[in-house]
Design an enzyme around this catalytic site. Structure first.
Site, PDB file in Angstrom:
ATOM      1  N   LYS A 139       0.882  -1.048   0.227  1.00 14.81           N
ATOM      2  CA  LYS A 139      -0.045  -0.062   0.177  1.00 14.81           C
ATOM      3  C   LYS A 139       0.731   1.398  -0.210  1.00 14.81           C
ATOM      4  CE  LYS A 139      -1.958  -0.881   4.063  1.00 14.81           C
ATOM      5  NZ  LYS A 139      -1.424  -2.385   4.214  1.00 14.81           N
ATOM      6  N   ARG A 174      -8.606   1.149  10.184  1.00 11.96           N
ATOM      7  CA  ARG A 174      -8.066  -0.189  10.357  1.00 11.96           C
ATOM      8  C   ARG A 174      -9.190  -0.836  11.431  1.00 11.96           C
ATOM      9  NH1 ARG A 174      -2.090   0.736   9.494  1.00 11.96           N
ATOM     10  NH2 ARG A 174      -1.198  -1.308   9.583  1.00 11.96           N
ATOM     11  N   ARG A 212      11.616  -7.172   4.018  1.00 18.09           N
ATOM     12  CA  ARG A 212      11.374  -5.337   3.896  1.00 18.09           C
ATOM     13  C   ARG A 212      12.752  -4.672   4.486  1.00 18.09           C
ATOM     14  NH1 ARG A 212       5.648  -2.742   4.593  1.00 18.09           N
ATOM     15  NH2 ARG A 212       5.770  -3.003   6.871  1.00 18.09           N
ATOM     16  N   ARG A 244      12.325  -2.447  10.237  1.00 18.34           N
ATOM     17  CA  ARG A 244      11.289  -2.145  11.337  1.00 18.34           C
ATOM     18  C   ARG A 244      11.166  -3.275  12.425  1.00 18.34           C
ATOM     19  NH1 ARG A 244       6.189  -0.250   7.695  1.00 18.34           N
ATOM     20  NH2 ARG A 244       5.127  -0.990   9.598  1.00 18.34           N
ATOM     21  N   ARG A 301       0.548  -8.764  13.675  1.00 13.34           N
ATOM     22  CA  ARG A 301       0.109  -7.791  12.854  1.00 13.34           C
ATOM     23  C   ARG A 301      -0.965  -8.522  11.748  1.00 13.34           C
ATOM     24  NH1 ARG A 301       4.935  -5.429   9.985  1.00 13.34           N
ATOM     25  NH2 ARG A 301       3.384  -4.140   8.709  1.00 13.34           N
TER      26      ARG A 301
HETATM   27  P1  AMP Z   1       1.826   0.522   8.934  1.00 12.06           P
HETATM   28  O1  AMP Z   1       2.937   1.246   8.512  1.00 12.06           O
HETATM   29  O2  AMP Z   1       0.486   1.104   8.299  1.00 12.06           O
HETATM   30  O3  AMP Z   1       2.012  -0.840   8.643  1.00 12.06           O
HETATM   31  O4  AMP Z   1       1.547   0.908  10.489  1.00 12.06           O
HETATM   32  C1  AMP Z   1       2.539   0.538  11.224  1.00 12.06           C
HETATM   33  C2  AMP Z   1       1.878   0.267  12.846  1.00 12.06           C
HETATM   34  O5  AMP Z   1       1.277   1.750  13.248  1.00 12.06           O
HETATM   35  C3  AMP Z   1       0.644  -0.568  12.719  1.00 12.06           C
HETATM   36  O6  AMP Z   1       1.123  -1.849  13.106  1.00 12.06           O
HETATM   37  C4  AMP Z   1      -0.121   0.004  13.990  1.00 12.06           C
HETATM   38  O7  AMP Z   1       0.668  -0.349  15.321  1.00 12.06           O
HETATM   39  C5  AMP Z   1       0.042   1.542  13.945  1.00 12.06           C
HETATM   40  N1  AMP Z   1      -1.070   1.928  13.181  1.00 12.06           N
HETATM   41  C6  AMP Z   1      -0.966   2.590  11.748  1.00 12.06           C
HETATM   42  N2  AMP Z   1      -2.129   2.871  11.474  1.00 12.06           N
HETATM   43  C7  AMP Z   1      -3.137   2.708  12.388  1.00 12.06           C
HETATM   44  C8  AMP Z   1      -4.247   2.820  12.544  1.00 12.06           C
HETATM   45  N3  AMP Z   1      -5.168   3.370  11.591  1.00 12.06           N
HETATM   46  N4  AMP Z   1      -4.977   2.220  13.848  1.00 12.06           N
HETATM   47  C9  AMP Z   1      -4.363   1.747  14.745  1.00 12.06           C
HETATM   48  N5  AMP Z   1      -2.839   1.763  14.532  1.00 12.06           N
HETATM   49  C10 AMP Z   1      -2.176   2.063  13.540  1.00 12.06           C
END
Ligand code: AMP
Length: 209
Positions: free
Chosen positions: A13, A88, A122, A155, A166
């Site tokens: 994404k 989410r 990644r 990460r 996740r």
């Molecule tokens: P991402 O880079 O989108 O994979 O986000 C990394 C992490 O940030 C996720 O695994 C969550 O811990 C947190 N996070 C990102 N977006 C959200 C969201 N909309 N709601 C809750 N936690 C989020």
């Protein structure tokens, strides 16, 4: 155009959103990037969310919704946005509907086995957040970001245990959004399996851009 990018972790994404910005000319807003920047800056928000994110869990709805609401109120988001990683949960989607009317929700579809393979390799830029992959999208120079020269790192939430968490969180809390938006007639499915150029092409066709 107001877009949501939905899909499992590792579906690409973020990578697609960066490319799609040139097509739809709206800002890319990634809640994950905002949280990671807050962690790097050791801000109050960063300190609050670091352990949650490292464990692969979700930040609470209240904090996340407030953050997005504030970000969407900025001038650059007036004509649209690509929301990557938000909503989410169903409560986040319901809250969003109260302050912004989304045009389309793009669901990037990818089987679990591919998700695991992708997340395992990644590498992310500490400086600009760009993603690379040790097998499928190598940087020109090992450990160095092609876009900004920043340092590439793994990460904490891309380590094995956090990846499993996740995925579980995705299935339980985020995947129900697919039906939620399908019923509203907003969902567009895009196969996230091919290389980024082909996924971008599918995205353009699906949205008639
Ligand atoms: P991402 O880079 O989108 O994979 O986000 C990394 C992490 O940030 C996720 O695994 C969550 O811990 C947190 N996070 C990102 N977006 C959200 C969201 N909309 N709601 C809750 N936690 C989020």
């Amino acid at each position: 155009m107001k877009l949501i990018f939905l899909g499992p972790p590792g579906a690409g994404k973020g990578t697609l959103a960066v490319r799609a910005v040139d097509v739809v000319k709206v800002p890319h807003i990634s809640t994950g990037n905002i949280f990671r920047a807050a962690i790097a800056a050791r801000s109050e928000l960063g300190l609050k969310v670091k352990a949650i994110i490292d464990a692969g869990k979700l930040v609470d709805d209240e904090t996340t919704i407030a953050l997005v609401r504030e970000r969407l109120a900025q001038d650059d988001a007036e004509n649209g946005y690509i929301l990557d990683g938000f909503p989410r949960t169903i409560p986040q989607a319901e809250a969003l509907a109260g302050f912004s009317a989304v045009d389309k929700v793009v669901n990037f579809d990818l089987p679990d086995a591919v998700v695991l393979e992708r997340l395992g390799g990644r590498r992310t830029c500490r400086n600009c957040g760009a993603n690379f992959h040790i097998l499928f999208g190598k940087p020109k120079q090992d450990g160095v970001c092609d876009s900004c020269g920043g340092e590439l790192y793994i990460r904490d939430d891309d380590r094995e245990q956090a990846i499993a968490k996740r995925l579980e969180v995705y299935r339980e809390q985020t995947a129900p959004l697919i039906d939620y938006y399908r019923k509203k007639g907003l969902l567009v499915d895009v196969d996230a399996g091919p290389a980024p150029d082909a996924v971008l092409e599918n995205f353009r066709k699906s949205l008639k851009l």
